[in-house]
Design an enzyme around this catalytic site. Structure first.
Site, short mmCIF file in Angstrom:
data_model
loop_
_atom_site.label_atom_id
_atom_site.label_comp_id
_atom_site.label_asym_id
_atom_site.label_seq_id
_atom_site.Cartn_x
_atom_site.Cartn_y
_atom_site.Cartn_z
N LYS A 155 3.97 -15.45 1.37
CA LYS A 155 4.06 -16.31 0.19
C LYS A 155 5.52 -16.36 -0.29
CE LYS A 155 0.99 -16.93 -2.90
NZ LYS A 155 0.59 -18.35 -2.83
N ASP A 170 -5.06 -7.35 5.61
CA ASP A 170 -6.31 -6.67 5.25
C ASP A 170 -7.35 -7.71 4.83
OD1 ASP A 170 -8.03 -4.67 4.66
OD2 ASP A 170 -6.91 -3.85 2.96
N TYR A 217 0.83 -1.22 0.00
CA TYR A 217 0.00 0.00 0.00
C TYR A 217 0.86 1.27 0.00
CZ TYR A 217 -3.96 -3.05 1.12
OH TYR A 217 -4.91 -4.03 1.09
N ASP A 259 -2.28 -18.37 1.09
CA ASP A 259 -3.45 -18.98 0.45
C ASP A 259 -3.92 -20.20 1.23
OD1 ASP A 259 -1.02 -20.05 -0.33
OD2 ASP A 259 -1.63 -20.51 -2.37
N ASP A 316 -10.60 -9.41 7.42
CA ASP A 316 -12.01 -9.26 7.04
C ASP A 316 -12.70 -10.62 6.92
OD1 ASP A 316 -11.93 -6.55 7.07
OD2 ASP A 316 -12.58 -6.26 5.00
#
Ligand code: NAD
Length: 370
Positions: A193, A250, A142, A226, A254
């Protein structure tokens, strides 16, 4: 006892309604338990734009920096949607997070037994769930440069975001996760990852080293994000503390939040480094949800995320663990009694307003502490 300075920023929309409930607990602790919380109040978001022409004033930033903790409601609303990016209510939140250097975002995912049926997963998978997601908040994709869209001509463009992490950034968030795990069940799962990302490789290496050097008493496991996301909805109770980067955090927080039912139930904390002079660790405590303009003024907003954020404030900014635990138990007890705001209502339960929910939790809290 040193006065404890809390800076209240109710913000916009239902932020103002739910902050009224949080105030009741602080008042009770000051008046009847002789705590010395000193509360100042400021403006953030659209309400600040209306008064100052910007979503937070320099004076309120200063007061946030001078406080031991900031308690924030929510920002935003349709009347400010057309403002430029810099003036939008959310820009006030971003400035606060930046100026207070809040690098660690803590999102507890707790499924109260009385609400296990409200989850999209089978109740036996989520009943008693208690996970803490620790998300890196100031680095990663970000914020990394270059971040741009380049016009390549002939209708073709190239968009670039850059994922960057340095050792020190990973180490400090890993330390937060390990320290928190020590106060819980002692298990940290680090998600990245490393199979396809250089930042993942560095992340894994630094977390492993930090663990080996300082935190051998905590159990550490690594998961590709994942696979971790899949495990989160397959068997969420296997996790205790999950530590991950800004982007993955993020997404995962959620997803995990929804395991517990309603947005109105989810608190959060964002912590910074300790100030070199005062040793004060800056922190903001706020519900995950927004200003909910669709229910504004109806008196039906669920205040639990706000009240649970206050519990986090007691625990992390003031080491008031008994008070924090009692507040969380009080929430659970009121839900066990069948009280529900509209967002978590189901048949056979008693529908209550924002203030009735706040009062009921306060009554339980009083009994536990008196
Ligand atoms: P929202 O979180 O405000 O609302 C989403 C849905 O959840 C709505 O139906 C709302 O009624 C419900 N809801 C949320 N909190 C609730 C509560 N405590 N009790 C009962 N129901 C609740 O998200 P949105 O509608 O996408 O956004 C509304 C405004 O909030 C926008 O301006 C957005 O930018 C802003 N926003 C702010 C924050 C923040 O302050 N941290 C976070 C998200 C969105």
């Amino acid at each position: 006892m040193e006065p404890k300075k809390i800076f209240l920023l109710p913000g916009d929309g239902i932020g103002i309604e739910i902050m009224n409930e949080a105030r009741k607990f602080i008042a009770f602790m000051n008046d009847e338990l002789k705590f010395d919380f000193v509360c100042e109040e400021g403006l953030v978001g659209g309400t600040a734009c209306n008064v100052y022409g910007k979503p937070i004033s320099d004076g309120d930033i200063y007061r946030a920096l001078a406080a031991d903790a900031v308690l924030l409601g929510s920002v935003g609303g349709p009347e400010w949607d057309d403002l430029s990016y810099d003036l939008r209510p959310e820009a006030g939140l971003l400035r606060l997070r930046k100026d207070l250097q809040l690098f660690a975002n803590l999102r507890p995912v707790i499924c109260y037994p009385a609400l296990s049926n409200a989850s999209s997963l089978k109740s036996e998978l989520v009943e008693g769930l208690d996970i803490l997601i620790v998300r890196e908040l100031t680095g990663g994709i970000y914020f990394g440069e270059p971040k741009e869209i380049i016009d390549l001509g002939q209708g073709n463009k190239r968009a670039i975001d850059t994922q960057v992490y340095e050792t020190c950034e990973v180490m400090r968030i890993a330390k937060v996760a390990f320290e928190l795990a020590r106060t819980r069940r002692g298990l940290v799962t680090s998600m990245e990852k490393h199979n396809v990302m250089k930042t993942g490789l560095l992340w894994k290496e630094v977390v492993t080293e930090t663990h080996a050097t300082h935190y051998r008493d905590v159990m550490l496991s690594h998961m590709l994000t994942d696979a971790g996301g899949m495990q989160l909805v397959r068997k969420p109770k296997q996790f205790d503390v999950i530590v991950t980067d800004n982007l993955f955090g993020d997404l995962l927080s959620d997803v995990a939040g929804m395991l517990t039912g309603s947005l109105g139930m989810l608190p959060s904390a964002s912590l910074g480094s300790a100030d070199e002079v005062t040793e004060r660790q800056h922190a903001i405590y706020e519900p995950v949800h927004g200003s909910a303009p669709d229910i504004l003024g109806k008196g039906i907003a669920n205040p639990i995320a706000m009240i649970a954020s206050l519990a986090m404030c007691f625990r992390y900014s003031f080491a008031l663990n008994t008070e924090a635990n009692c507040l969380e138990k009080a929430i659970s007890a009121v839900l066990d009694d069948g009280l529900r705001t509209a967002d978590i209502y189901s048949q056979g339960m008693r529908k209550v307003s924002t203030s009735e929910m706040g009062d009921a939790i306060l009554e339980k809290f009083k009994k536990m502490l008196s």
